[in-house]
Design an enzyme around this catalytic site. Structure first.
Site, PDB file in Angstrom:
ATOM      1  N   SER A 199       0.590  -1.029  -0.271  1.00  0.00           N
ATOM      2  CA  SER A 199      -0.084   0.303  -0.251  1.00  0.00           C
ATOM      3  C   SER A 199       0.548   1.208   0.065  1.00  0.00           C
ATOM      4  O   SER A 199       1.891   1.105   0.743  1.00  0.00           O
ATOM      5  CB  SER A 199      -0.487  -0.255   1.336  1.00  0.00           C
ATOM      6  OG  SER A 199      -1.616   1.205   1.467  1.00  0.00           O
ATOM      7  N   TYR A 259      -1.462  -1.831  10.582  1.00  0.00           N
ATOM      8  CA  TYR A 259      -2.126  -2.180   9.206  1.00  0.00           C
ATOM      9  C   TYR A 259      -1.216  -1.450   8.236  1.00  0.00           C
ATOM     10  O   TYR A 259      -0.186  -2.393   7.549  1.00  0.00           O
ATOM     11  CB  TYR A 259      -3.177  -0.916   8.776  1.00  0.00           C
ATOM     12  CG  TYR A 259      -3.508  -1.631   7.798  1.00  0.00           C
ATOM     13  CD1 TYR A 259      -3.974  -3.053   6.904  1.00  0.00           C
ATOM     14  CD2 TYR A 259      -3.025  -0.537   6.671  1.00  0.00           C
ATOM     15  CE1 TYR A 259      -4.146  -3.161   5.705  1.00  0.00           C
ATOM     16  CE2 TYR A 259      -3.249  -0.817   4.998  1.00  0.00           C
ATOM     17  CZ  TYR A 259      -3.763  -1.851   5.049  1.00  0.00           C
ATOM     18  OH  TYR A 259      -3.399  -1.669   3.091  1.00  0.00           O
ATOM     19  N   LYS A 286       2.017  -4.095   6.048  1.00  0.00           N
ATOM     20  CA  LYS A 286       2.501  -4.312   4.650  1.00  0.00           C
ATOM     21  C   LYS A 286       4.438  -4.180   4.857  1.00  0.00           C
ATOM     22  O   LYS A 286       4.759  -4.265   3.987  1.00  0.00           O
ATOM     23  CB  LYS A 286       1.833  -3.150   3.922  1.00  0.00           C
ATOM     24  CG  LYS A 286       0.117  -3.147   4.100  1.00  0.00           C
ATOM     25  CD  LYS A 286       0.194  -4.394   3.291  1.00  0.00           C
ATOM     26  CE  LYS A 286      -1.493  -4.622   3.142  1.00  0.00           C
ATOM     27  NZ  LYS A 286      -1.532  -6.135   2.660  1.00  0.00           N
TER      28      LYS A 286
END
Ligand code: NAD
Ligand code: UD1
Length: 331
Positions: free
Chosen positions: A124, A149, A153
């Site tokens: 992302s 989160y 990644k």
């Protein structure tokens, strides 16, 4: 190629399966259906004429995941499986790290054991953090993430890079997605958020169809043309096509490449709102609120590497994204 798609019944996974099948690849989906529905398989079949093989397996369940590798000989893996709610990840970080990192390690160990050479991973733009100037370039590397989160990644990017250094026969493409929105033209597959949407498009869609009273615009005092936040929105079908190009590129190359997948253009919250008003044919009420903590003013991609390595360019603009999103939400 025969491709294992984890998280393949989800939003981006389902669109990618359609594009992979259309490009002549064989798809096998693994998903625990935590955030998707089994009906997606029939919808993929309606669109493509092919129903993908499906295993209801959690990637954390190492034994059952291994059975999938024993029963199939894969050429490649596309790893979409994971949790993605930024706010929730702050409240339950261990759950996020376990699913997004431990689950991924299970998968990468099995790729090594069963000699599956090619990997595409869903990263992302959030990994750039607030550390760099736009347009974000891959060579900037990893910035300071602000939530578990985003950090999950970042960990995946590091793990994959180290794995490919150690296992020189492996090949991985890390795709850094910007803001995927929209839905398949058929209106059959799209994004169905759970609960109150955090992201802009699902929220606008719910206001447009009367489920919510107004859009809360998080701040109009940013240093942007109209003061609202600017993002690089990309049609999910364009994003799905990028995966087909990435997996075909990985097959022909070794090592790791990190590639941005965005349109390279930024749109403000108000521009998206007006594009959606055009799509739905009526005004959408909104109220200006304070800034949302953790938001940055402007985020858009440098898209040169995607063009050079994958010959990837987007085909759809913000109007297509809003029209297709509207069609899906109203079906
Ligand atoms: P999604 O929730 O629609 O799809 C993820 C799928 O993974 C779901 O079908 C879910 O049931 C499945 N899943 C979750 N945990 C699993 C597990 N342990 N075992 C098996 N299946 C599991 O999300 P999406 O929007 O399609 O995102 C796909 C990937 O892309 C995610 O990794 C996400 O973090 C990443 N990503 C998404 C965006 C975005 O804006 N949607 C942006 C950047 C990156
Ligand atoms: C968010 C995540 C990011 C993730 C991305 C795609 C945060 C801080 N970041 O990014 O990690 O990769 O989604 O899933 O959550 N907005 C409103 N009102 C709303 C919702 C959004 O004004 O109700 C504005 C935001 O302030 C922002 C823009 O719309 O300017 C886009 O927001 P959103 O869709 O949540 O995406 P990001 O914040 O870019």
């Amino acid at each position: 190629m025969k491709i294992l798609v984890t998280g393949g019944t989800g939003y981006i996974g389902s669109h990618t399966c359609v594009e992979l099948i259309n490009a002549g690849h064989e798809v096998v989906i693994v998903d625990n259906l935590y955030n998707s529905s089994i009906d997606v398989l029939d919808k993929i079949e309606t669109i493509t004429g092919v129903k993908p093989a499906f295993y209801k397996v959690d990637v954390l369940d190492r034994d059952n995941l291994e059975n999938v590798f024993k029963e199939n000989s894969f050429d490649a893996v596309i790893n979409f499986a994971g949790y993605k709610a930024v706010g929730e990840s702050v409240s339950i970080p261990l759950t996020y790290y376990k699913n997004n990192v431990s689950g991924a390690i299970n998968l990468y160990e099995l790729m090594k054991k069963y000699q599956v050479k090619n990997l595409v991973f869903s990263s992302s733009a959030t990994v750039y953090g607030d550390d760099f100037e736009v347009p974000f370039k891959e060579e900037y590397g990893l910035g300071t993430t602000t939530n578990p989160y985003g950090t999950s990644k970042k960990f995946n990017e590091i793990i994959i890079t180290d794995l490919c250094k150690a296992e020189e026969w492996m090949s991985a493409i890390i795709l850094r997605y910007f803001n995927p929105i929209g839905a398949h033209k058929s209106g059959l597959i799209g994004e169905t958020p759970n609960g109150i949407p955090n992201n802009l498009l699902p929220y606008i869609a719910q206001v447009a169809n009367g489920e919510r009273d107004y859009l809360r615009v998080w701040g109009d005092d940013y240093d942007t043309p109209d003061g609202t936040g600017v993002r690089d929105y990309i049609h999910v079908v364009d994003l799905a096509r990028a995966h087909v190009l990435a997996i075909e590129y990985a097959e022909k190359n070794k090592g790791v490449d990190v590639i941005n997948v965005g349109s390279g253009k930024g749109y403000s919250v108000m521009e998206v709102l007006h594009a959606y008003e055009k799509a739905c044919g009526h005004e959408i009420p909104y109220k200006i609120m304070d800034r949302r903590p953790g938001d940055i003013a402007v985020c858009y991609a440098d898209t040169k590497k995607a063009k050079e390595l994958l010959d990837f360019e987007t085909a759809y603009d913000i109007e297509d994204m809003c029209e297709d999103s509207f069609r899906y939400y109203n079906k």
